[in-house]
Design a protein around this motif. Structure first.
Motif, mmCIF file in Angstrom:
data_model
loop_
_atom_site.group_PDB
_atom_site.id
_atom_site.type_symbol
_atom_site.label_atom_id
_atom_site.label_comp_id
_atom_site.label_asym_id
_atom_site.label_seq_id
_atom_site.Cartn_x
_atom_site.Cartn_y
_atom_site.Cartn_z
ATOM 1 N N UNK A 195 0.876 -1.264 -0.021
ATOM 2 C CA UNK A 195 -0.059 -0.007 -0.183
ATOM 3 C C UNK A 195 0.793 1.181 -0.107
ATOM 4 N N UNK A 196 1.884 1.320 -0.883
ATOM 5 C CA UNK A 196 2.827 2.348 -0.719
ATOM 6 C C UNK A 196 2.456 3.145 -2.162
ATOM 7 N N UNK A 197 1.840 2.761 -3.157
ATOM 8 C CA UNK A 197 1.598 3.338 -4.304
ATOM 9 C C UNK A 197 0.421 4.270 -4.160
ATOM 10 N N UNK A 198 0.422 5.397 -4.194
ATOM 11 C CA UNK A 198 -0.596 6.328 -4.046
ATOM 12 C C UNK A 198 -0.803 7.426 -5.273
ATOM 13 N N UNK A 199 -2.067 7.844 -5.456
ATOM 14 C CA UNK A 199 -2.422 8.461 -6.590
ATOM 15 C C UNK A 199 -3.096 9.702 -6.205
#
Ligand code: SGN
Ligand code: CA
Length: 527
Positions: A264-268
């Motif tokens: 859950x590290x990729x955020x947009x």
């Protein structure tokens, strides 16, 4: 079922071999095998671009089963919709009328199922009718002996259907399940004296382009050619400047491109889309998740490590999009093969018309876009391939539109086409007859704004050579294209010296069409 095998069988020739590529097939023995009047099998995908059907274009993918219909029937080279969006397009198709007349202008509407539709007229004339797959018209389907439709847009994995009013969740992949239901329905028709009309409406390849697990590794070594106008600057096109359907800016890495990392590290900048992306994954069963993870986890890890920027990131997004989209198309093609095989096996190719189309065209990166809506060529056009036993083989270049499908099928069934339908039967063109009085212009009207991709409302006219568009609302502007010189709609000629006469002519034609179809917009906006 074994979802991890994918065997490509080749198909050729009319009534002989029809290809079946199998993840899982469910074909049973048939009871529908007697000579009858003409049946109709109408296959419509959601958002299937003509660019990804090899009967039209070989750049991206080969679709041998869909091509069979073109090779043994007619390929329409100038086929269009009346309103390039799912619900409206389906309503135009069912009623043979433009959106203002059937009352379904954008996806927030609910279809008035009490109105006349061509399936109802077929049913009244003794046809068995079935609607299977994506419906997207909110109200319950009417005019069908059997309907088994996806809830809303439908899900790719383990989707919920509404079967004659009852909700049923089915395990598996939507394209396979929809085809299973179609084949099962054919098997279940007991009244062999009746002809049938079956609508197979696939959810695929609608966003978010989720492949079947058995197709995940397909085309891994392919690099797709980017369209020459991927980096379009939208000069002189205000509505194009305002849209939100850019692969670079609006495609979500987690939701659309499947980068939902376990850490859950990729955020947009769109947490809703991220959440939905994760929900789509959570709807899968453990075997589906395992196959998904085995494929996407290494891609996610590499994506995190590479930290791409600028054009490298843009191009990575394009390739990711195209890989998933083409895999989803491959599953459709395989399932079209199953239907063709069934029809061949039970001698139904002798008396069944087969239609293959989409609810509209779609952008494969042209103008830098995904999605549709615009009256620009890629989304105004839609693929249309029709097999008619004993009919013409080859291309038809006349201008046809999805409002013509109902009249054509009624004509085929020997039913009078109601005079209030806007469309006209193209059955003579399918038979190879010349129609000297065929239309030379088409009318278009799109309404959904600002949701969801900020494409302004517009209407317009298209002839064989030109298209003239009038955007209204927040963006108020005209656009004119010479389609012979500029088929990609890059150079807006409206107001440019030398185009006064053709503009005047096209405006007159636009007014004539608005009058003929009685579009109320003609009283609000003068051309
Ligand atoms: C959904 C999609 C949009 C798409 C519309 C209409 N978003 O809302 O990208 O334009 O459908 O498509 S999604 O996040 O839900 O996938 S249509 O073909 O059904 O009209
Ligand atoms: Ca659609």
């Amino acid at each position: 079922m074994n979802k991890f095998t994918s065997t490509l069988l080749l198909m050729t020739g009319a009534a002989s071999a029809v290809s079946v590529i199998s993840c899982k097939t469910n074909t049973k023995k048939s009871v529908v095998n007697e000579k009858k009047p003409m049946n109709i099998v109408y296959i419509m995908c959601d958002d299937h671009s003509y660019q990804t059907i090899s009967a039209y274009d070989h750049r991206f993918i080969e679709t041998p089963n869909i091509d069979w219909i073109a090779n043994n029937g007619v390929r329409f080279t100038n086929s269009f919709v009346a309103n390039s969006l799912s619900g409206p397009s389906r309503a135009c198709m069912l009623t043979g009328k433009h959106s203002h007349a059937n009352g379904f202008e954008d996806n927030s509407d609910s279809f008035d199922g009490s109105q006349q539709t061509f399936p109802k007229l077929l049913q009244q004339a003794g046809y068995e009718t079935a609607m299977i797959g994506k419906w997207h018209l909110v109200s319950e389907p009417t005019g069908f002996n059997y309907w088994d439709v996806l809830v809303g847009q439908g899900d790719y994995y383990n989707p919920t259907f509404i079967k004659n009013g009852e909700k049923v969740r089915r395990e598996g992949y939507a394209t396979n399940i929809t085809t299973d239901l179609a084949i099962n329905w054919l098997d279940s028709i007991h009244d062999k004296s009746k002809p049938f009309c079956m609508f197979i409406h696939h959810k695929a390849p609608h966003r978010t382009w989720m492949p079947d697990t058995c197709d995940l590794r397909l085309y891994d070594d392919v690099t797709y050619p980017m369209p020459e106008n991927f980096y379009d600057d939208y000069k002189d096109r205000k509505a194009a400047q305002a849209q939100k359907m850019s692969i670079i800016k609006d495609m979500n890495i987690v939701y659309d491109l499947k980068m939902a990392d376990k850490e859950n590290e990729i955020h947009t900048d769109n947490s809703n889309l991220e959440k939905w992306g994760r929900e789509l994954y959570n709807q899968m069963n453990s075997a589906q998740k395992a196959a998904w993870d085995a494929y996407y986890d290494p891609i996610i890890a590499k994506f995190k490590k590479d930290k791409l920027k600028g054009k490298a990131l843009d191009e990575w997004k394009y390739q990711r999009y195209m890989h998933d989209y083409c895999r989803v198309i491959h599953a459709i093609d395989r399932n079209v093969g199953r239907v063709l095989e069934y029809l061949r096996k039970y001698n139904l190719l002798e008396n069944t018309m087969i239609v293959y189309t989409s609810d509209q065209g779609f952008y494969m990166g042209e103008h830098g876009w995904f999605d549709k809506r615009f009256m620009y060529e890629e989304s105004f056009r839609t693929p249309l391939l029709v097999y008619l036993p004993g009919g013409k083989h080859g291309d038809v270049s006349e201008l046809v539109q999805n409002i013509d499908y109902g009249p054509t099928i009624l004509d085929l069934a020997g039913i009078n086409v109601p005079s209030d339908m806007h469309g006209v039967s193209f059955l003579p063109l399918l038979k190879g007859e010349k129609v000297p009085q065929w239309r030379h212009s088409l009318y278009y009207h799109y309404y959904e704004y600002p949701d969801e991709h900020a494409v302004n409302k517009h209407f317009g006219v298209r002839t064989e050579k030109y298209s003239l568009m009038r955007f209204y609302g927040d963006v108020n502007s005209w656009e004119l294209y010479d389609l012979e010189d500029d088929p990609m709609n890059m150079h807006n000629l409206y107001g440019k010296p030398g185009y006064e006469d053709i503009t005047k002519e096209l405006k007159a034609e636009l007014s004539r069409l608005q009058e003929q179809y009685e579009d109320p917009i003609r009283n609000e906006i003068k051309n």
